[in-house]
Write a protein that holds these residues in place. Structure first.
Motif, PDB file in Angstrom:
ATOM      1  N   ALA A 168       0.815  -1.220   0.000  1.00 18.95           N
ATOM      2  CA  ALA A 168       0.000   0.000   0.000  1.00 18.95           C
ATOM      3  C   ALA A 168       0.846   1.267   0.000  1.00 18.95           C
ATOM      4  CB  ALA A 168      -0.932  -0.004   1.201  1.00 18.95           C
ATOM      5  N   ASP A 169       2.113   1.169   0.457  1.00 23.61           N
ATOM      6  CA  ASP A 169       2.976   2.354   0.446  1.00 23.61           C
ATOM      7  C   ASP A 169       3.684   2.555  -0.885  1.00 23.61           C
ATOM      8  OD1 ASP A 169       4.866   0.345   0.452  1.00 23.61           O
ATOM      9  OD2 ASP A 169       5.847   0.954   2.316  1.00 23.61           O
ATOM     10  N   GLY A 170       3.340   1.730  -1.889  1.00 26.46           N
ATOM     11  CA  GLY A 170       3.908   1.877  -3.223  1.00 26.46           C
ATOM     12  C   GLY A 170       5.163   1.064  -3.466  1.00 26.46           C
ATOM     13  N   THR A 171       5.696   0.413  -2.436  1.00 24.97           N
ATOM     14  CA  THR A 171       6.863  -0.432  -2.608  1.00 24.97           C
ATOM     15  C   THR A 171       6.424  -1.852  -2.956  1.00 24.97           C
ATOM     16  OG1 THR A 171       6.993  -1.007  -0.247  1.00 24.97           O
ATOM     17  CG2 THR A 171       8.153   0.991  -0.970  1.00 24.97           C
ATOM     18  N   ASN A 172       7.369  -2.777  -2.997  1.00 30.89           N
ATOM     19  CA  ASN A 172       7.016  -4.146  -3.337  1.00 30.89           C
ATOM     20  C   ASN A 172       7.806  -5.139  -2.505  1.00 30.89           C
ATOM     21  OD1 ASN A 172       9.454  -5.357  -4.927  1.00 30.89           O
ATOM     22  ND2 ASN A 172       9.163  -3.330  -5.856  1.00 30.89           N
ATOM     23  N   GLN A 173       7.336  -6.352  -2.490  1.00 28.21           N
ATOM     24  CA  GLN A 173       8.055  -7.482  -1.914  1.00 28.21           C
ATOM     25  C   GLN A 173       8.243  -8.514  -3.011  1.00 28.21           C
ATOM     26  OE1 GLN A 173       5.370  -8.430   1.441  1.00 28.21           O
ATOM     27  NE2 GLN A 173       7.131  -8.151   2.769  1.00 28.21           N
ATOM     28  N   ARG A 174       9.452  -9.064  -3.074  1.00 24.87           N
ATOM     29  CA  ARG A 174       9.760 -10.099  -4.063  1.00 24.87           C
ATOM     30  C   ARG A 174      10.339 -11.321  -3.370  1.00 24.87           C
ATOM     31  NH1 ARG A 174       9.630  -9.060  -9.383  1.00 24.87           N
ATOM     32  NH2 ARG A 174       8.933  -6.957  -9.941  1.00 24.87           N
ATOM     33  N   GLY A 175       9.991 -12.464  -3.891  1.00 27.61           N
ATOM     34  CA  GLY A 175      10.537 -13.704  -3.356  1.00 27.61           C
ATOM     35  C   GLY A 175      11.960 -13.898  -3.841  1.00 27.61           C
ATOM     36  N   LEU A 176      12.943 -13.769  -2.954  1.00 25.34           N
ATOM     37  CA  LEU A 176      14.345 -13.851  -3.316  1.00 25.34           C
ATOM     38  C   LEU A 176      14.994 -15.104  -2.738  1.00 25.34           C
ATOM     39  CD1 LEU A 176      15.394 -10.143  -2.622  1.00 25.34           C
ATOM     40  CD2 LEU A 176      14.754 -11.159  -4.823  1.00 25.34           C
ATOM     41  N   ALA A 177      15.967 -15.633  -3.456  1.00 21.30           N
ATOM     42  CA  ALA A 177      16.787 -16.725  -2.962  1.00 21.30           C
ATOM     43  C   ALA A 177      18.034 -16.142  -2.300  1.00 21.30           C
ATOM     44  CB  ALA A 177      17.185 -17.653  -4.108  1.00 21.30           C
ATOM     45  N   VAL A 178      18.641 -16.907  -1.403  1.00 21.46           N
ATOM     46  CA  VAL A 178      19.917 -16.527  -0.797  1.00 21.46           C
ATOM     47  C   VAL A 178      20.986 -17.459  -1.353  1.00 21.46           C
ATOM     48  CG1 VAL A 178      21.241 -16.270   1.334  1.00 21.46           C
ATOM     49  CG2 VAL A 178      18.806 -15.686   1.294  1.00 21.46           C
TER      50      VAL A 178
END
Length: 394
Positions: free
Chosen positions: A361-371
Motif C-alpha cells: 500500500a505504500d507503493g513499494t514491493n516485496q519479491r521472493g528472493l533466494a539466498v
C-alpha cells in the motif's frame, strides 16, 4: 540509468562511478494522496483493457535498448493471458521527466486504465502526478522507493526487500551482530538505511557502520576502521553496499589482507555478486552471501524471450512482463474495480518473470528472493526463494 557491465574495470575507474545509477532524485509523492490503498478507474473486464506502456524510446542508444526490451517483454506476457484482452498502447518518454508527464497525460486522455513504466525515478514521479487527477495508477519500472506512494508503485527490486531477506537469513544462521560498510553517496546511504531497518525488524544487532568516499584512498582508509569495529564489538557479519562497478573489487582484496575474512566476519552483499559473471572470480568474496531472484522462473523467462526475439533480455525486461502479468491476473477476476489500489495490493501477490512478487500500500514491493553464496567462483544456493506469500511477510 541502468549500467550494462561486460567486464570488471580497474578499481581506480570503478570508484569514479556511482554505486546505484538507477536511483534518481524525485519529488515527494505524498501530494498524490491515498490512491495506493483504494483508488483507480473502473474497467469493463469483458472488453480489451487499455494499458499504457511508457518506455524511454527516443532517448539515448541505451535508452532505446531498454525500451525495446520492455516492449518485447510486455508483448510476451500478453500471450500468456488466457481469456484476458489487453489493448497495449506504447508511448516514448526519451528518458525525460517532462516527456513522461506529457505521455502519461496523453495516455489518460486516450483512455488508459493503468500505466506501466516509466523507468527512471524522476520520470515515474512526473507520470504519477500527471495521472493522479484521473485516479490512474502507475506501475513504474524504478526501484527508487522515494517516489513510491499515492498512485505510484515501484516494480524494481528494492534495497529494503533485499536487506530484509538477507538479514532474516543471517539472523537464523547466527550471524546477527552486523557492521554496515557503505559509500557516502545517496545510493550508499539509502542502502545503509535499508540494512539498518532490516536489522531492527529482524531482531539482529547493529554493531556500527563505516562510511567511505568514492576514492581509492578513502576505501583503503575504511578497512582498518572496519577491522577495529568488528573486533571491539564482537560483530560476526559485515554487510556491504558496494557492487562490482564501484568498490567491491578493491574491498574484496583489502579486507581479507587485513584479516577481515568470511571465516570470522561473514560478508553479506546488498547487490548481485553474480553480475557481471567475472565478479564471481574475486577471491575475497568466496563464501559471501547475496540475494537473487528465483533462478528457475528467471531462466524460463530468459529462454522464452530468446526464443521469441533471438536474444537474451536485459534484467529490467522482466519488470514489464511482471506488470502485464499482474494486470492480467486482476482483470481475469471479472471485477470492475480490478485495477484499483486495493486490488493491486492484494496479499497473495502475483507470479512474474523472476518469481513471486506483491505490491504494498505504500507503493513499494516485496519479491521472493533466494539466498546464495559464492564457492569456487560459482553461485551456490543456500536457501530457495519462497513460492508463495504468507501473512505480512515471508
Amino acid at each position: 540509468m541502468f549500467a550494462i557491465l561486460r567486464t570488471i574495470r580497474k578499481p581506480l575507474r570503478l570508484l569514479l562511478l556511482p554505486i546505484f545509477a538507477i536511483l534518481l532524485s524525485a519529488c515527494d509523492p505524498a501530494a498524490l494522496g491515498g490512491l495506493g490503498t483504494a483508488g483507480g478507474p473502473k474497467i469493463d473486464p469483458n472488453a480489451p483493457v487499455p494499458v499504457a506502456l511508457l518506455i524511454p524510446r527516443g532517448g539515448s542508444a541505451s535508452d532505446n535498448l531498454l525500451a525495446k526490451n520492455l516492449e518485447n517483454a510486455a508483448r510476451l506476457a500478453i500471450r500468456d493471458l488466457d481469456g484476458v484482452q489487453i489493448d497495449l498502447r506504447v508511448y516514448g518518454t526519451a528518458g525525460k521527466a517532462s516527456t513522461a508527464a506529457n505521455a502519461a497525460a496523453q495516455a489518460v486522455a486516450d483512455g488508459a486504465k493503468i500505466i506501466l513504466g516509466p523507468v527512471y525515478g524522476e520520470a515515474a514521479n512526473a507520470a504519477g502526478h500527471a495521472a493522479a487527477p484521473a485516479g490512474v495508477n502507475v506501475l513504474s519500472f524504478s526501484n527508487n522507493t522515494t517516489i513510491a506512494g499515492g498512485n505510484v508503485f515501484v516494480l524494481g527490486a528494492t534495497f529494503d526487500n533485499t536487506a530484509n531477506r538477507l538479514v532474516s537469513y543471517a539472523k537464523r544462521a547466527g550471524k546477527d551482530k552486523i557492521v554496515v560498510l557503505h559509500a557516502d553517496n545517496i545510493g550508499g546511504q539509502l542502502g545503509r538505511n535499508a540494512i539498518q531497518q532490516a536489522i531492527a525488524a529482524n531482531g539482529a544487532t547493529l554493531s556500527g557502520s563505516v562510511e567511505y568516499a568514492l576514492s581509492q584512498e578513502a576505501v583503503r582508509a575504511s578497512v582498518p576502521k572496519v577491522k577495529a569495529l568488528m573486533s571491539t564489538t564482537g560483530a560476526n557479519a559485515l554487510f556491504m553496499t558496494a557492487n562490482s562497478a564501484t568498490a567491491l573489487p578493491l574491498l574484496a582484496d583489502l579486507l581479507p589482507s587485513a584479516g577481515v575474512t568470511n571465516a570470522s566476519s561473514q560478508y553479506i552483499g546488498l547487490t548481485r555478486w553474480d553480475i557481471p559473471a567475472q565478479t564471481l572470480a574475486l577471491s575475497g568474496i568466496q563464501g559471501g552471501w547475496f540475494a537473487l531472484p528465483d533462478p528457475a522462473p528467471s531462466a524460463a523467462f530468459a529462454s522464452r524471450y530468446n526464443a521469441a526475439y533471438g536474444e537474451r533480455p536485459l534484467d529490467i525486461a522482466g519488470l514489464a512482463f511482471d506488470g502485464i502479468a499482474a494486470v492480467g491476473s486482476l482483470v481475469k477476476s471479472g471485477k470492475k474495480n480490478a485495477l484499483t489500489g486495493a486490488a493491486l495490493t492484494q496479499g497473495a501477490g502475483f507470479k512474474g518473470a523472476s518469481g513471486i512478487f506483491r505490491l504494498r500500500a505504500d507503493g513499494t514491493n516485496q519479491r521472493g528472493l533466494a539466498v546464495a553464496t559464492v564457492r569456487n567462483n560459482q553461485v551456490v544456493m543456500l536457501e530457495a526463494a519462497p513460492k508463495a506469500f504468507s501473512g505480512a511477510g515471508f
